[in-house]
Design an enzyme around this catalytic site. Structure first.
Site, short mmCIF file in Angstrom:
data_model
loop_
_atom_site.label_atom_id
_atom_site.label_comp_id
_atom_site.label_asym_id
_atom_site.label_seq_id
_atom_site.Cartn_x
_atom_site.Cartn_y
_atom_site.Cartn_z
N ASN A 584 0.83 -1.20 0.00
CA ASN A 584 0.00 0.00 0.00
C ASN A 584 0.87 1.26 0.00
OD1 ASN A 584 0.89 -0.54 2.68
ND2 ASN A 584 -0.59 0.93 3.44
N CYS A 586 2.11 2.87 2.43
CA CYS A 586 3.19 2.91 3.45
C CYS A 586 3.86 1.56 3.63
CB CYS A 586 2.63 3.42 4.77
SG CYS A 586 1.87 5.05 4.65
N GLU A 588 3.01 -1.46 4.51
CA GLU A 588 2.76 -2.43 5.58
C GLU A 588 1.60 -3.38 5.27
OE1 GLU A 588 -0.10 0.86 6.92
OE2 GLU A 588 1.61 0.54 5.58
#
Length: 960
Positions: A584, A586, A588
Site C-alpha cells: 500500500n 506505506c 505495511e
C-alpha cells in the site's frame, strides 16, 4: 530607531532592529503589530526591505553591482519573513515587534548570511540592555486598565484574575513549571481592545516558548488550549457565551455531551443513529480528567483537523470526540452503550488508537473508516481510467492508495486495436499523480498514492526515474510515491552477477500471478522463448547494474522503495484465493488484489509504553487491549462506507485488519534498553509475539461469536499454519532465508483453536507509520528510532518544539540539565553523542536514528516479521551513505525475510534549524551569538527530511 546603520562601541555595524511599526513592510491587510509600549498599529509600511537592504550594505559595503544583488536578495528575504509571520500569527492577526525581529533574524540565518545575522544579534542584545536601563519594564505597566473586545463587539475590562487562575490551574500537578513566566510573556502581548480569541491565544503561545527548557510545558500549553476550546465549544452548543475551568468540567461534561450530539445531528455532521443511544448514560461515563493527558502537539492536531466544527466553530471537546468515535464503532452492537463505553475507555486512555480515517469519520454520515486500499490496474483504457477514477473516489474520504501497474504493457508493445505501439506505463502514471493532487480530502490532507511495478517490466528503468527533477517533465511524477515489487529470482541473479531480462506483460502476463518456483520456471521459459525470437519486446540487462540503479535512485530521490514479492506471497495466509501484487501507500499492507477485488485494510495501533511495568510488558493488560481493539477493527468492516463495490466485496469476504504498535522507542528507553542492542531485538521479538498471539486468539473468539470469514477454508489458517509456521514455507522456497524461529508462548494450543473454530479475519497484524496518531498520544512513532532528542516538528498544524522528556528526566537526575545542555543539544542536531559531559550509558540509550547502525533495525524487524501476517513500515537510516553500504543493507533486508522496506533516510538531507532566537517556539536556538558565524548549513525543518514523508512533511501524513 531610524533605519540607518552606525558603529556600536565594539566596532560592529549596527543593524536596524525594527523597533517601530513604521519599520515594517506592507503585508496582507488586517495584520497588526504590538509595540513595546502596548499600543497596536497596522502592519503596513515598506521598511523591512529598506532596513534589510541598509543592513547588508552596512556590513558588506557593496558597490553598484553588489547593490543590485542585495536588492534581489532582500526581496526574497522579505517575502519569506512576511510569509512566516502571517502563517504563524493565528486568528488574532497580530504579532509583537519582537516576533518580527525574530523572523528577520531567522531569515538571515536560513540564508546563511552569518555576518549580517551576527551583527543583528549583537545589536539586538545591546538595545535590550539599553531598554532595561532606561525604560519601564512590561511588569510595571498596569494591564488591569486594558479592555477586551467580546464576541458581540462590546468592550469589557480584562479579567486578570481569571487569566492568572487559568494559567495556575494549567500548571497544577506538573513538576518544574510555574505560572509566572507564562503570565509575564502573555502580558507582553496584550493590548487595549484585544479580542477574546487573541486573549486566549496569548498564554498558549507564551507556554510554548518554554517547552525546550522543560518538557512539561507541553502539557501546560495543551491545558491552556483546552480553555480556549471549552469556551468555543460550550458557547456554541449552549447558544450563549460560556466558559469553564477544568475543575468545572468535572460536572459540565455530562450535560454538554447530549447537547453536542444533537447540535452535530442538526448540523448534518453526526449520524442520526447516534441520537438514539442513551446519551445521559454515555455522558456520565466520560472522564474529564483524561483531557489532561494531552501534550500540546497532540491536542492542537485534534483541534485543527479532527474535532467537528461548523460555521468556523469547533463544538467537539476531546472526551466527546473519543465517545463519538466509539459510538460510531459500536452502532451495530447488541448492547451498544456498554460497547461504546468499552471502546471509549480504550481510546481515551491512549492504550490504543484507531487510524486517522476512523477518527475523522466514525459516527458521521459518511463513515469511511478504512485506512488503505490496494488495486490492480488492467491493461486497457477502460481499466486504466477506471483505476484512476477509483483512486479519486477512495482518496476523497481519507484513504491511502497502492496501485499495481505491472499488467500495463510496456513502451513499444503492439496495440491490436490501432495497430500502433504503446507509449508504456509512464504517461498513465502521470495522470494518476495529478489525480492524487487534485483530490485532497477536503483540505485535511493530500490524496496520496504509491505505484508498484515488478522488476521484470520493460519500463522499469523509466519507472526508476519518475521522481527525478531533470528530464522530460511529462514523464515525471513529482508527487506520487513509487515502489519496486522485486521477485526473489532477481535478487538471486544480482548475487550471482547474472543477466536479467525485461519483458512487456502483454506477452508474459502469467508472470504477474506467479511467485516462487513456478515464477522461476515460467520466467526462464520466456527467456528461452525470447532467445529463440518468439517474443517481440524484451531487453537484457546486467542484474547488478539494474540493482545499482535502483539503489542510486532510492538514495537520490527517495524512490522507488524496495519491496519483495515472494515473501509477501509465500507467507500470505490467503494464497489459496489470490495473489499479493503490491503493498500500500506505506508498505505495511500485503493483501490480494485482482480485477474484481480492491483490497482494504482497517488499521489501529497499540501504545506499547502504556503496557509496561517495571518488569517489562503487562501481558494481562495487553491481552485486554488487543481483545477490545480487534473487536473495534472488525466492526469497521461492517460499518464502513464503501465508495466502490470492489472494495466492499473484498473487505466483507476476507475481513482483514491490521493491528500495529507505536511507542517502541519510548518503551525501550523506559526499560533502559539501547535500540542498537541484542536486548532491543529480543524485546521486539517478545512484544510482537505477545500481540500476535492475542490478536489471533481474539480473532478466534470473534469467529466463535460471529462466524469465520468467508474464504477461511483452504487458507494457511485452516491448515494450522500460523505466521510463525510460514517461515518454513519461505525457507523451502528460498534456502538462503535467515529468519529466527524461536517462540515462548503456547502456540500449539492456539493452533488447535484456529483449526477448530476458525478465524474472523484473514489478516490480523500490520505495523503502520502512525505519523499522526502517535502525536495525539504523545509517544514515538511506530517502530521508529528517535529522530532527534530536540527538534521542531512541522505538520499541517504548524511547527512544534519536541523534546525527549525521558532524556531530560535522566539529565536532571544527574544534575546535567541546564541552559548550556539545551544549547548543546541544538547545536548538535538533537544528538547526545558529541556532548562530552553526557555519560556513555545515556549516549547509548538516547542514540538517534543516524547514530544507530541500520542493521539493528533490520534485525529487530526480522524478529517482528515472523509474527506478522502482513508487513511493517520500516524506514532505514544511513549517516554516510555509499553504494557498498546500501547494497549490503538491502541485501540483508532480503536475506532476513523482510517483506517490505519504506523510506531510506540519509543524513545529508537532515539538519536541525540553528538560529539565535530566544523565546520562540517553532525554531531552535544556537549556542550563542558568537556561534552564528560558525553555524553549519541551515535547513528549514519543513524540508529537513527532504525525501521523507511520515515524519516532517506538513502535507503528507498519509497512512496514520
Amino acid at each position: 530607531m531610524p533605519a540607518t546603520s552606525t558603529l556600536t562601541t565594539n566596532g560592529i555595524a549596527a543593524i536596524p532592529a525594527f523597533n517601530h511599526a513604521s519599520d515594517l513592510t506592507a503585508a496582507e491587510p488586517g495584520y497588526r503589530v504590538i509595540r513595546r509600549n502596548g499600543s497596536v498599529t497596522p502592519f503596513d509600511a515598506s521598511k523591512i526591505t529598506v532596513a534589510l537592504t541598509k543592513a547588508f550594505l552596512a556590513v558588506e559595503r557593496s558597490g553598484a553591482a553588489g547593490s543590485r544583488r542585495v536588492h534581489d536578495l532582500v526581496e526574497g528575504l522579505t517575502d519569506q519573513i512576511v510569509s512566516n509571520l502571517t502563517r504563524r500569527v493565528g486568528e488574532g492577526r497580530t504579532f509583537h515587534i519582537e516576533d518580527v525581529q525574530d523572523q528577520v533574524e531567522l531569515a538571515l540565518m536560513r540564508g546563511e548570511h552569518h555576518k549580517v545575522a551576527r551583527a543583528y544579534v549583537l545589536y539586538r542584545e545591546e538595545r535590550a540592555r539599553e531598554r532595561t536601563a532606561t525604560e519601564a519594564t512590561d511588569a510595571g505597566r498596569t494591564i488591569s486598565a486594558l479592555n477586551v473586545k467580546t464576541d458581540d463587539g462590546s468592550l469589557a475590562p480584562l479579567d486578570e484574575a481569571r487569566l492568572a487562575a487559568i494559567v495556575s490551574e494549567a500548571c497544577e500537578g506538573l513538576s518544574d513549571v510555574a505560572a509566572e513566566p507564562i503570565l509575564a510573556e502573555a502580558r507582553r502581548n496584550l493590548y487595549d481592545g484585544i479580542t477574546v480569541d487573541e486573549l486566549s491565544l496569548a498564554p498558549i503561545l507564551a507556554a510554548r516558548t518554554l517547552v525546550e527548557q522543560e518538557p512539561n510545558y507541553a502539557f501546560v500549553s495543551s491545558r491552556l488550549l483546552l480553555d480556549r476550546l471549552r469556551r468555543e465549544a460550550l458557547s456554541y452548543v449552549s447558544g450563549r457565551p460560556e466558559q469553564a475551568t477544568q475543575t468545572e468540567m468535572a460536572e459540565r461534561y455530562a450535560s454538554y455531551f447530549p447537547e453536542f450530539i444533537h447540535v452535530g445531528i442538526e448540523a448534518g455532521l453526526i449520524d442520526h443513529e447516534l441520537g438514539r443511544f442513551d446519551l445521559d448514560r454515555l455522558g456520565a461515563s466520560l472522564k474529564p480528567e483524561r483531557d489532561l493527558q494531552f501534550q500540546y502537539l497532540g491536542l492542537q492536531t485534534l483541534y485543527d483537523r479532527y474535532f467537528l466544527h461548523t460555521k468556523g466553530k469547533r463544538f467537539e471537546l476531546p472526551q466527546a470526540f473519543f465517545m463519538r468515535v466509539a459510538m460510531g464503532l459500536a452502532v451495530r452492537e447488541i448492547d451498544r452503550e456498554a460497547r461504546a463505553i468499552e471502546f471509549y475507555d480504550l481510546l481515551s486512555s491512549f492504550d490504543f488508537m484507531a487510524s486517522t480515517p476512523t477518527l475523522f469519520n466514525s459516527g458521521t454520515l459518511r463513515p469511511q473508516l478504512s485506512s488503505c486500499f490496494l488495486t490492480t490496474v488492467a491493461d486497457d483504457l477502460d481499466g486504466i481510467f477506471k483505476a484512476v477514477k477509483d483512486n479519486a473516489l477512495l482518496a476523497k474520504y481519507s484513504g491511502g492508495l497502492g496501485n499495481d501497474w505491472t499488467l500495463v504493457r510496456g513502451l513499444g508493445a503492439h496495440i491490436k486495436g490501432t495497430n500502433g505501439e504503446s507509449q508504456g506505463v509512464v504517461p498513465f502514471l502521470k495522470v494518476a499523480n495529478d489525480t492524487a493532487i487534485a483530490v485532497n480530502q477536503g483540505g485535511k490532507r493530500k490524496g496520496a498514492v504509491c505505484a508498484y511495478l515488478e522488476t521484470w517490466h520493460v519500463d522499469i528503468e523509466e519507472f526508476l526515474d519518475l521522481r527525478k527533477n531533470t528530464g522530460d517533465d511529462r514523464r515525471r511524477t513529482h508527487d506520487m510515491n513509487t515502489a519496486n515489487w522485486v521477485p526473489d529470482l532477481f535478487m538471486e541473479r544480482v548475487e550471482a552477477d547474472g543477466e536479467w531480462t525485461l519483458f512487456s506483460p502483454d506477452e508474459t502476463a502469467d508472470l504477474h500471478d506467479l511467485y516462487g518456483k513456478p515464477f522461476r520456471a515460467a520466467y526462464e521459459a520466456y527467456e528461452a522463448k525470447a532467445a529463440a525470437g518468439g517474443i517481440k519486446v524484451f531487453r537484457k540487462v546486467r542484474a547488478h547494474d539494474l540493482w545499482r540503479k535502483m539503489l542510486t535512485m532510492l538514495f537520490e530521490t527517495g524512490h522507488p522503495w524496495v519491496t519483495f514479492k515472494d515473501p509477501c506471497n509465500i507467507r500470505s495466509p490467503q494464497g489459496h484465493v489470490g495473489v499479493v501484487h503490491s503493498s500500500n501507500l506505506c508498505t505495511e499492507i500485503t493483501l490480494n488484489t485482482s480485477k474484481d477485488e480492491v483490497a482494504v485494510c482497517n488499521l489501529g495501533s497499540i501504545n506499547l509504553v502504556n503496557h509496561l511495568t517495571e518488569n517489562g510488558l503487562d501481558l494481562d493488560r495487553l491481552a485486554k487491549t488487543v481483545g477490545t481493539a480487534m473487536r473495534m477493527l472488525d466492526n469497521v468492516i461492517d460499518i464502513n462506507f464503501y465508495t466502490i463495490p470492489e472494495a466492499r466485496r473484498s473487505n466483507l469476504h476476507h475481513r482483514p485488519v491490521g493491528l500495529g504498535i507505536m511507542g517502541f522507542q519510548d518503551a525501550l528507553q523506559a526499560l533502559r534498553i539501547p535500540y542498537a542492542s541484542q536486548a532491543a531485538v529480543e524485546f521486539a521479538d517478545h512484544s510482537v509475539e505477545a500481540i500476535s498471539y492475542h490478536a489471533i486468539s481474539a480473532s478466534v473468539d470473534l469467529a466463535a461469536e460471529r462466524g469465520s470469514y468467508a474464504s477461511f477454508e483452504g487458507s494457511l489458517w485452516s491448515k494450522g499454519i500460523l505466521p510463525i509456521d510460514s517461515i518454513k514455507l519461505l525457507e523451502d522456497a528460498r534456502p538462503g532465508a535467515q529468519m529466527d524461529g524461536a517462540s515462548t508462548l503456547d502456540w500449539e494450543a492456539l493452533r488447535m483453536r484456529v483449526k477448530k473454530t476458525g478465524m474472523r479475519n484473514s489478516n490480523t497484524m500490520a505495523i503502520a507509520p502512525t505519523a499522526t496518531i502517535s502525536n495525539i498520544c504523545g509517544v514515538s512513532q511506530s517502530i521508529e528510532p528517535a529522530y532527534q532528542n530536540l527538534f521542531v516538528k512541522s505538520n499541517m498544524s504548524g511547527d512544534f518544539t519536541v523534546v525527549n522528556a525521558q532524556l531530560v528526566h535522566d539529565l536532571k537526575v544527574r544534575g546535567l540539565w541546564d541552559e548550556v545542555m539545551v544549547s548543546d543539544l541544538k547545536y548538535f542536531d538533537g544528538s547526545v553523542g558529541q556532548i562530552d559531559r553526557i555519560p556513555d550509558d545515556l549516549k547509548a540509550l538516547y542514540a538517534t536514528a543516524f547514530e544507530i547502525d541500520s542493521s539493528w533495525l533490520i534485525e529487530a524487524a526480522s524478529r517482528r516479521q515472523k509474527w506478522i501476517d502482513q508487513a511493517q513500515s520500516l524506514n532505514l537510516y544511513i549517516a554516510n551513505p555509499s553504494g557498498r553500504k546500501l547494497d549490503e543493507l538491502y541485501r540483508l533486508a532480503w536475506r532476513k525475510g523482510l517483506k517490505t522496506t519504506y523510506y531510506l533516510r540519509s543524513r545529508s538531507a537532515t539538519h536541525v534549524e540553528k538560529s539565535t532566537l530566544k523565546g520562540t517556539d517553532g525554531k531552535l536556538n544556537a549556542v550563542s551569538p558568537a556561534a552564528v558565524a560558525a553555524a553549519p548549513i541551515v535547513v528549514d525543518p519543513g524540508q529537513a527530511w527532504g525525501k521523507a514523508c511520515a515524519i516532517d512533511d506538513p502535507d503528507c501524513e498519509a497512512c496514520q
